[in-house]
Design an enzyme around this catalytic site. Sequence first.
Site, PDB file in Angstrom:
ATOM      1  N   GLU B  58     -15.555 -22.071  43.342  1.00 35.13           N
ATOM      2  CA  GLU B  58     -16.673 -22.191  42.403  1.00 35.13           C
ATOM      3  C   GLU B  58     -17.875 -21.372  42.847  1.00 35.13           C
ATOM      4  O   GLU B  58     -18.564 -20.763  42.022  1.00 35.13           O
ATOM      5  CB  GLU B  58     -17.065 -23.669  42.226  1.00 35.13           C
ATOM      6  CG  GLU B  58     -16.075 -24.492  41.416  1.00 35.13           C
ATOM      7  CD  GLU B  58     -14.895 -25.009  42.235  1.00 35.13           C
ATOM      8  OE1 GLU B  58     -14.875 -24.775  43.462  1.00 35.13           O
ATOM      9  OE2 GLU B  58     -14.002 -25.644  41.646  1.00 35.13           O
ATOM     10  N   HIS B 125     -14.601 -36.878  38.191  1.00 41.12           N
ATOM     11  CA  HIS B 125     -14.242 -36.145  36.968  1.00 41.12           C
ATOM     12  C   HIS B 125     -15.028 -36.688  35.779  1.00 41.12           C
ATOM     13  O   HIS B 125     -14.564 -36.653  34.655  1.00 41.12           O
ATOM     14  CB  HIS B 125     -12.735 -36.271  36.685  1.00 41.12           C
ATOM     15  CG  HIS B 125     -11.864 -35.630  37.711  1.00 41.12           C
ATOM     16  ND1 HIS B 125     -11.606 -36.189  38.932  1.00 41.12           N
ATOM     17  CD2 HIS B 125     -11.202 -34.448  37.710  1.00 41.12           C
ATOM     18  CE1 HIS B 125     -10.803 -35.399  39.645  1.00 41.12           C
ATOM     19  NE2 HIS B 125     -10.548 -34.332  38.916  1.00 41.12           N
TER      20      HIS B 125
END
Lengths: 344, 321
Positions: B58, B125
């Site tokens: 990322e 999540h």
Amino acid sequence: MADLATQTVDSDLNLSHAFPEAFRWMVLARTFEDKIASIYRSGKIVGGVYVGRGQEAFSVALTSPLRPGHDVYSPLIRDMAGRAAFGEPLLEAARSYMGSALSASIGRDGNVHRGNPKEGIPTMISHLGAMISVVAGMLLARRLKGTLGDAVGATCIGDGATSTGAVHEALNMASVEKLPLILAIANNQFAYSTPTSSQFACADLVDRASAYGIEGISVDGTDLADCLRGFAEATRRARSGGGPQIVVGKLLRLAGHGEHDDATYVPETMRCSEIGQDCLLKARQHMLTEGWASEADCADIEKQATLAVEKAIATAGSEETPDPYAHDWNALSSEAFRNQEDAP
Amino acid sequence: MSITYLEAIREAQSKALADDPNVFIYGQDIGAFGGAFKATKGLYEKFPDRVRDAPISEDAMIGAAVGAAIEGMRPIIEMQFADFSSVAFNQIVNQAATHYWRTGIPCPITVRLPSGGTPGSGPFHSQCMETIYAHYPGTVVMTPATVEDAYSMLLDAVAIDDPVLFCEHKFLYYHLKADALPKRALPPGRARIARSGRHATVVTYSAMVHEALRAAESLQADGYEIEVVDLRCVKPLDMDTVLGSVARTGRVLALGEAFPWGGVTAEVISRVASEGFHLLDAAPARLNARDTPIPYHPDLWRFHRPTASSVESAIRNLIRD
């Protein structure tokens, strides 16, 4: 991993041309940073001053095979020599330190945080390793646009930055994308005060290259000729489709981390060892030995550097400083969002 | 024809790629696989060079996006989940968000953040990251609540010359539907009145707009008319619309799905109190998720985030005051 001393180097390096050219930039960088350090100690430069003393050969050699305006170059904190050689006007460097309102960042950032992104020179942030993926992205963009050609991207980190996740992510990504990226790793033995023994446990940082499926070269960072040969070869490989390259230079930072740091943590035995040699003195001697310059020529190069530095600093020092009342306090460029988010 | 929130995001990306060769999408599993949520399904087939799979990196994804933006491109980065953008935090807030300020060169990147909770998604999540990124200067933070906004605001995000954090809500992906894609839309940075009323204002955004609308519908039965302001963008924050609504109702509840400490709802309350204190007939109220990590079990999760029922209770308290 490859040792240049034991292999044929097939690059178009003309040492008799590249070495004296690089030497001039080293002299200029050393002269400039000595002056900046002196002004800092007098209290006229605020913030930090981080110099590349002892790393000029490695720094300039990275940019020596690069083509300004064609290649990407993202310098880091000890890259005054490389910046100058890549075409950064000395006045820009002086403005950044002296806080001139005419500096590229108009006083919003200072010292080594300067660049010219539109000319292929991104402006570094302080978080180590963060610029490698930026260079990768610039190269990727050019490839997507079909404008990459044989351009390469080069950037530099130290031994300390190799411990960051950012370096790992970026090197791996550059390798996956087979980008023509050259990473110079200046192993200057200390990350601030932390010795390499506390920084990494592999025998040599160049060994990491194979883990990324890329090529690595080791050079003697105190020896300009060796540095020039190493980067010439790495650049040739990158330009010809060889993918990312790393070049590890072994050297010693001949200064503190910043000018506020007396570096007493560096053992005397290390200062007196091979890696403690001053690359600039060695390069000067090499100029004389090879007959590329006489003593008088060297003295003239040094005098010209002093004059250029004095002029740049005098000019920058006489320029306006930023006016907080007239400053544009918008962090967003979009016209629609300007003047909306200032503190209520 | 009916189109979902997720399909609107896909259509917006397809249009952005078709309209501008400088747009590309970079993210994990987004190529031939079409993305973890299929937000890029079919795009790789149409634009094979410009829909690129990234390694699980990322930090490097955002760094590369900044580099590409410097070179004149307009990258869209898909974070697989908003939660994982924490790995790229440095590149987002220090590299991208400062770039224009430091260099004068804009940094037009769009970071898509599949945000918010769904049953069973658990602590890693489910997160809402809008507060974190809105805190930093140099960002635009979008939080679309409707199919129409998911489409038009994503196109806005790509067109904007600054870094945009596009917080798309996963709970809305599949079940929120519209008849057609919008032809026109409000400009980014402008809130909208999602429901008119006169007894109290609920200021909210993203999936919580729908919880607020359900609560308002329920209160209608008791004769209460609740106004719901959908912020659309949490940064810039459209205080004109918020204050205009509070001027009509005299009462405000700031509602968000994010954690309670600080954040968008605190910012709204703070600004209403300092800029519109004289408009208030009651102390302004806040409702957020609980101050714990987000739980896995659906029964715990429903109790953790605000729901139509907890919003209704909060509004009743506000009106009773």
